[in-house]
Design an enzyme around this catalytic site. Structure first.
Site, PDB file in Angstrom:
ATOM      1  N   GLU A  36      94.505  57.885  73.398  1.00 31.63           N
ATOM      2  CA  GLU A  36      94.776  57.780  71.964  1.00 31.63           C
ATOM      3  C   GLU A  36      93.795  58.682  71.229  1.00 31.63           C
ATOM      4  O   GLU A  36      92.870  58.234  70.571  1.00 31.63           O
ATOM      5  CB  GLU A  36      94.660  56.333  71.469  1.00 31.63           C
ATOM      6  N   GLU A  77      91.131  44.988  66.860  1.00 32.83           N
ATOM      7  CA  GLU A  77      90.448  46.272  67.057  1.00 32.83           C
ATOM      8  C   GLU A  77      89.375  46.529  66.012  1.00 32.83           C
ATOM      9  O   GLU A  77      89.659  46.532  64.813  1.00 32.83           O
ATOM     10  CB  GLU A  77      91.479  47.407  66.998  1.00 32.83           C
TER      11      GLU A  77
END
Length: 265
Positions: free
Chosen positions: A250, A153
């Site tokens: 998220e 990520e």
């Protein structure tokens, strides 16, 4: 629960924080989510068997699927963002990988986010990069036994210390360079982190394969619609490019979690 043709999941490390962590799984189910995900749910990389049992039972009792889980990332509240690149943390990560495989076997979770780690002046960037490549490769080999994929990520520059991955291209250089022989690795496409770093979300969605998507707006990291990112168009571009995985919520709700879900319609 779906939005623009994508099943939505709830990241219970950021949603339903009005409740104690164990209660958030059932709250997500009650709100309509069938899939959840979480950051590493324990304070240590290698929790006790009883702690793992409690976590697995909590997920099962809520009647939801665990779609994605973060590896141990160090002291996240204290500012750490992963340990994969830190030579002195490899024993911790190796132990954590084994715990993760056990959780995967029991829950069916198959997506695992491994934060790279921040640059540290105790080692050269080249030495840290070599350690990270070895650690990522080892983690990927371990979860491959359960059909798992390791996610890498990019994070927002300026908010996460000296974390070196900021764009999809940064991750692609890893996956097509020193990790090119590892099949079960993928970009984690987080709209907030990529969008905050000035990445063209639509072009990236169309051109860079991803195994997982997380949704939050920018600025602020609130729910879609609270900022200025083209989230609807990005989801459409991902679908057109063939993405069929879930889109995880998220984000940091700008109000209570249930009210913040109004963007789903």
């Amino acid at each position: 629960m779906e939005y623009r043709g994508h099943e939505l999941s709830a990241n219970v490390s950021m949603l339903f924080t009005e409740l104690p962590y164990p209660s958030r799984f059932a709250a997500a189910a009650e709100a309509g989510f069938q899939v959840v995900e979480s950051w590493w749910p324990f304070a240590v990389p290698n929790p006790s068997a009883a702690e793992v049992d409690d976590f697995v039972r909590t997920v099962s009792a809520a009647g939801v699927s665990l779609g994605a889980l973060n590896f141990y990332g160090g002291d996240i509240p204290g500012g750490e963002r992963g340990v994969a690149s830190h030579p002195d943390r490899q024993a911790q990560l190796a132990a954590n990988v084994q715990v993760m495989v056990g959780i995967a076997e029991r829950t069916g979770c198959r997506l695992f986010n491994l934060l790279y780690g921040q640059l540290d002046d105790r080692w050269t960037p080249e030495a840290q990069a070599a350690v990270a490549v070895d650690a990522i490769g080892s983690a990927a080999a371990a979860v491959q036994a359960v059909g798992g994929t390791v996610l890498i990520e990019p994070l927002t520059e300026g908010l996460n210390g000296r974390y070196p991955l900021h764009t999809a291209d940064d991750v692609v250089r890893l996956l097509t360079g020193p990790l090119k022989d590892v099949d079960n690795l993928s970009l984690l496409f987080d709209t907030f982190h990529l969008g905050s770093n000035g990445v063209d979300l639509l072009a990236t969605a169309a051109s860079v394969p991803t195994a997982h998507v997380q949704l939050a707006d920018s600025p602020g990291r609130g729910e879609p619609g609270s900022g200025s990112l083209p989230i609807d168009a990005t989801l459409d571009a991902l679908k057109a490019a063939g993405y069929r995985g879930v889109a995880a919520c998220e984000y940091k709700p700008t109000r209570d979690t249930i009210s913040s879900l109004g963007w789903i319609g």
